[in-house]
Design an enzyme around this catalytic site. Structure first.
Site, mmCIF file in Angstrom:
data_model
loop_
_atom_site.group_PDB
_atom_site.id
_atom_site.type_symbol
_atom_site.label_atom_id
_atom_site.label_comp_id
_atom_site.label_asym_id
_atom_site.label_seq_id
_atom_site.Cartn_x
_atom_site.Cartn_y
_atom_site.Cartn_z
ATOM 1 N N GLN A 100 0.842 -1.206 0.000
ATOM 2 C CA GLN A 100 0.000 0.000 0.000
ATOM 3 C C GLN A 100 0.875 1.253 0.000
ATOM 4 O O GLN A 100 0.593 2.229 -0.690
ATOM 5 C CB GLN A 100 -0.882 0.022 1.258
ATOM 6 C CG GLN A 100 -1.880 -1.118 1.327
ATOM 7 C CD GLN A 100 -2.804 -1.001 2.536
ATOM 8 O OE1 GLN A 100 -2.486 -0.342 3.517
ATOM 9 N NE2 GLN A 100 -3.951 -1.645 2.458
ATOM 10 N N HIS A 102 2.591 5.536 -3.071
ATOM 11 C CA HIS A 102 2.969 6.953 -3.023
ATOM 12 C C HIS A 102 4.275 7.107 -3.791
ATOM 13 O O HIS A 102 5.316 6.657 -3.340
ATOM 14 C CB HIS A 102 3.087 7.415 -1.576
ATOM 15 C CG HIS A 102 1.770 7.329 -0.868
ATOM 16 N ND1 HIS A 102 0.915 8.388 -0.766
ATOM 17 C CD2 HIS A 102 1.143 6.282 -0.294
ATOM 18 C CE1 HIS A 102 -0.173 8.015 -0.118
ATOM 19 N NE2 HIS A 102 -0.066 6.735 0.183
ATOM 20 N N TYR A 116 15.193 -3.746 1.212
ATOM 21 C CA TYR A 116 15.930 -4.994 1.406
ATOM 22 C C TYR A 116 15.587 -5.928 0.239
ATOM 23 O O TYR A 116 14.414 -6.121 -0.083
ATOM 24 C CB TYR A 116 15.472 -5.607 2.716
ATOM 25 C CG TYR A 116 16.249 -6.804 3.174
ATOM 26 C CD1 TYR A 116 17.396 -6.674 3.952
ATOM 27 C CD2 TYR A 116 15.819 -8.082 2.842
ATOM 28 C CE1 TYR A 116 18.097 -7.784 4.386
ATOM 29 C CE2 TYR A 116 16.512 -9.201 3.271
ATOM 30 C CZ TYR A 116 17.655 -9.045 4.036
ATOM 31 O OH TYR A 116 18.350 -10.141 4.462
ATOM 32 N N ARG A 159 11.749 -17.177 -2.507
ATOM 33 C CA ARG A 159 10.954 -16.196 -1.763
ATOM 34 C C ARG A 159 9.491 -16.127 -2.192
ATOM 35 O O ARG A 159 8.663 -15.581 -1.474
ATOM 36 C CB ARG A 159 11.559 -14.811 -1.938
ATOM 37 C CG ARG A 159 11.587 -14.444 -3.416
ATOM 38 C CD ARG A 159 11.466 -12.989 -3.669
ATOM 39 N NE ARG A 159 11.797 -12.680 -5.059
ATOM 40 C CZ ARG A 159 11.933 -11.471 -5.530
ATOM 41 N NH1 ARG A 159 11.787 -10.455 -4.742
ATOM 42 N NH2 ARG A 159 12.213 -11.267 -6.811
ATOM 43 N N ASP A 196 9.872 14.474 0.938
ATOM 44 C CA ASP A 196 9.815 15.846 1.423
ATOM 45 C C ASP A 196 8.558 16.042 2.269
ATOM 46 O O ASP A 196 7.627 15.232 2.230
ATOM 47 C CB ASP A 196 9.907 16.850 0.266
ATOM 48 C CG ASP A 196 8.696 16.833 -0.638
ATOM 49 O OD1 ASP A 196 7.572 17.035 -0.154
ATOM 50 O OD2 ASP A 196 8.880 16.613 -1.844
ATOM 51 N N HIS A 226 6.008 18.130 2.224
ATOM 52 C CA HIS A 226 4.703 18.260 1.561
ATOM 53 C C HIS A 226 4.149 16.885 1.191
ATOM 54 O O HIS A 226 2.988 16.579 1.469
ATOM 55 C CB HIS A 226 4.828 19.130 0.299
ATOM 56 C CG HIS A 226 3.668 18.963 -0.632
ATOM 57 N ND1 HIS A 226 2.369 19.249 -0.270
ATOM 58 C CD2 HIS A 226 3.602 18.489 -1.907
ATOM 59 C CE1 HIS A 226 1.561 18.985 -1.291
ATOM 60 N NE2 HIS A 226 2.276 18.523 -2.280
ATOM 61 N N ARG A 259 -3.076 8.161 5.110
ATOM 62 C CA ARG A 259 -2.778 6.935 5.858
ATOM 63 C C ARG A 259 -2.989 7.071 7.356
ATOM 64 O O ARG A 259 -3.033 6.053 8.056
ATOM 65 C CB ARG A 259 -1.349 6.491 5.556
ATOM 66 C CG ARG A 259 -1.080 6.211 4.084
ATOM 67 C CD ARG A 259 -2.092 5.261 3.470
ATOM 68 N NE ARG A 259 -1.777 4.964 2.065
ATOM 69 C CZ ARG A 259 -2.454 4.107 1.325
ATOM 70 N NH1 ARG A 259 -3.524 3.479 1.803
ATOM 71 N NH2 ARG A 259 -2.108 3.894 0.070
#
Lengths: 303, 303, 303, 303
Positions: free
Chosen positions: B109, B113, B121, B195, B211, B213, B222
């Site tokens: 989720q 952004h 990782y 995996r 940053d 903003h 969120r």
């Protein structure tokens, strides 16, 4: 570059202040922090903040705890490997903020780089200073003949004087009329309208913040000989600040990006044939005449 | 959250080291720098670097030299004005870097952004730890009836125990088989393939830099009640770090963004009629039944 | 790839419908529009919309009115020039939208490319299908010895059978428990929680929209031999759609990007010395042993 | 707006050509495709390509196959829901490309929107036309007294005439000198230098491509009364093209974005108290005097 005594005092005060921090700190960059580096006749660039160092690149690449205990040798090797193989995301972990004073026509090229944060002086809100760029005579060049967007020979001193006289007179007159239109006792025009009369060599200024990866991309285009001289001098000044800030990344950038060339599939095939001792000509090369010329220039250059 | 003694020692060493800097420094954030803040059962978030402070927002808005001499009062007022009127670019002038350990389904989720830098990782390169998320029983909730993407009532303790037993057994078994497939003395499967057998609640970790903003935009989505609980707790922990870092901006954000509502043209017209004393019903409101319910909920809420 | 009869019918209906348009239209791409191209065992990629063609690149480079009257020859030459010299913005003028079905672990690599628009199937809102990726035996490879993030030799058929049995059983069991936890007559767990039990090879799907420049960047990284096989097959399928869509740009991309190599300043100096007939060894080359090996591999390769 | 007969012929030819497509097609937008919409004295904006329609937004939100069979009613409701709740990603699935001719000072504001693709006419490569913006007398306004970046009353006709005379003379003279400096038989200055003499009201042009979500964000800022008149008229012309293109999304945008207001936590509390019949004053409101004035203006406005 002309700072007022007030501005000098402010910068000096900032440079005097010190604080303790747990963050990675780069002494060579702290040394010049806030200091304007002169560029062109009235412009400057100065570093006003930064985050991270060469170690931050390595740390992100290792996604480990802390800066680890590896030898400098290792860090340099890893950074060079990342640069050579275009593993770009660790370079995004460093950030730098500049304060720049620059002519509007340079700002218009600069702003095309979209992955940065910008706050520009607003001519809707404030009055612009009477400052405009006039090229030094040795930078006044004729239109190139072989390159539609470049410069050729330097103008004669007579022609240069004529050009400078025109540029100066027009900038002066336009600025004088700008002030006349603004005068609240006179025409009183809104600032956002009066400014449309200014010429493109008028200086503006901004804060410009960018991560190291995108900064290096900017520098690879703007510190390049094909870039217009007036933006290249800014890029060159900034490249020096990068050398202070992240010396390992800067050296890798010079070796693997600025000084590197991309050879096409066809060009590589030509090189392999040449190395085997085969005679290859433009006709037998399998690449276009234009690409052949570009390749030969690269292989024969002594830069 | 389980750090090895080695990791504790590394963090402690980082926290002990100090350097002098000319950069803006925020004591309240330095206090917690590098310290993991526990989130969920094995996750954490910790600030590992930052750039700028409330003053950097003001400086960018003023595009002035230095941090100026205005009173704190003025700075607060200006920051609140910028936030209220969505003048967002000055907030881009601050930057922060987190190290986060989080379950993969939360990472999926989060990564939506796009305006951030990430180094995760790599399970192609390294072996993931045997760590997976199990919800606390009080967070095991039934599917909501009225909301297709939310939770309803908490499960009974019997149902919760059944769910936890399933989740635990499957994660354990999948991890055991992951190890079995990786075993270089046994099957020796490539890490990038082994995996794929892990469950989505397996923990991963990354460095995440953004940053202010864009961080506030992330937090507005969120730290919102509609966000899934498991990402919201990260957002809430990060919001606390923002309060330490840029207290003026954080307060403006709480007042004008997190606690604010957007009222549509139609909704505004309803409010105006109500304030004039007019009786307005869903039928006479001119807005859709759904929007009417949403508006009434906002106007009557006692939050 | 398993489409339901309903989905087949929908796709067929879309393919039957026709409209007139004044927009640039590419017949070779229209031919396959909406058709799923199978990838992996249950995945697919299909083009669902597009904007622009080779002419749009040329048009942007010329910023002229209309598509002009130049000969195809000229357009090809201009596009190849733009690609060779990394003048990338005209390639942003073309846009394409894909519908992709892919395993979650592939989606996690894919989403790292931030300059695209994405709408993914939501497992908070809907129930995922019982579909998971099992590698074909010939793709089950051991961990590479010389490359920390790659594959080495193919597993023996016995080892492959063991691995597949483990992968299949775990995926099946996890999915069965997912359904059990979801059952509204049983445990009734919220969808957003139940899904955390699924394995990383479960299939998801999304709409993914990107401009041609950023798509080519994606393809240059993901159609590369260093990319994981499971994402490379998607990249290769998409590269074929690009060849239909913008054949001139696609050819230039193959010649100047996918098939090209970057030679560092040091490497270039070695090549020049070799071409002059000088004997150069790793020791006298002036570049690091690792870079020397990489350079020799490039010069001797017969690809 | 002055097109040459040649340009008229090219546009007409483009408008005559038709092709069949399987893509979603919007008849109302096709109707005006390629046609310049005049803006300011010499500028224009014209749609030159597009991708997607209202259905593409719905499709992305549903991540379903094809455009489905839902009734228009449902689509409208879903789009309005998405807009109201700022679920922005589905709006990114539509893309539009404009050709714009605009004064340089407008281009400088416009380019601050970074999430778009741009190819601008290059004054390094070509000579700019003798075209500059002169405001209509009714748009020549005095500096606002109460707003540092706005316009107040319209100038008197005498003052307006004076301003126009200055603007015209300076633009004319600067352009004449630009030509003089360029003259290959005369001074022969490089184009990239000569252009720095032009005034900021000189016209430039570009192709500008953007997705619908980011376009609506652009329009919400630039079609706003606080935007400078000279960019607002472009935004308004583009808003009309959006109404043709995606009528459902455009209406939702007008209702929930352009016509909406954001009410802070404090402002909401004031409204609730007022609705309960309580008397609230600036002093007892708990919000700052400035915010109180802004809130009262919103509640009392009759727009």
């Amino acid at each position: 570059m002309d700072l007022t005594p007030e501005q000098h005092a402010e910068i000096e005060a900032l440079r005097q202040s010190r604080a303790e921090t747990r963050r990675p700190t780069v002494a060579a960059l702290e040394e010049i922090l806030f200091q304007p580096i002169p560029v062109l006749d009235h412009g400057f660039v100065r570093v006003v903040d930064y985050m991270g160092d060469d170690g931050a690149i390595v740390q992100a690449a290792r996604v480990s705890y802390g800066r680890g205990t590896k030898r400098v040798q290792d860090d340099a090797g890893l950074i060079r490997y990342l640069m050579r193989h275009r593993h770009t995301t660790p370079f995004e972990m460093c950030e730098i903020k500049y304060h720049v004073k620059l002519p509007i026509f340079v700002a218009r090229q600069w702003i095309r780089h979209r992955t940065a944060s910008v706050n520009e002086y607003s001519a809707r809100y404030s009055v612009l200073d009477r400052e405009y760029y006039l090229p030094a005579p040795e930078h006044l060049a004729a239109q190139a003949r072989d390159n539609r967007q470049g410069r050729g020979e330097v103008l004669t001193s007579e022609a240069a004087a004529d050009v400078l006289a025109l540029l100066r007179a027009d900038a002066e007159r336009c600025y004088a009329h700008y002030e006349e239109m603004l005068d609240p006792e006179g025409l009183g025009l809104a600032r956002e309208l009066a400014r449309i009369n200014l010429t493109l060599n008028t200086y503006t200024q901004w804060y410009w913040k960018i991560d190291l990866h995108n900064l290096l991309h900017f520098l690879s285009l703007r510190a390049d000989p094909h870039a217009q001289h007036e933006i290249r001098v800014y890029a060159e000044a900034m490249l020096e600040t990068v050398r202070r800030w992240v010396p390992l990344a800067a050296q890798a950038f010079l070796d693997y990006r600025l000084g590197a060339v991309t050879v096409s599939a066809g060009g590589l095939s030509v090189i392999r044939r040449l190395l085997k001792g085969e005679t290859v000509t433009a006709e037998t090369s399998g690449i276009s005449p234009r690409e052949w010329r570009e390749l030969m220039a690269v292989l024969e250059s002594e830069r």
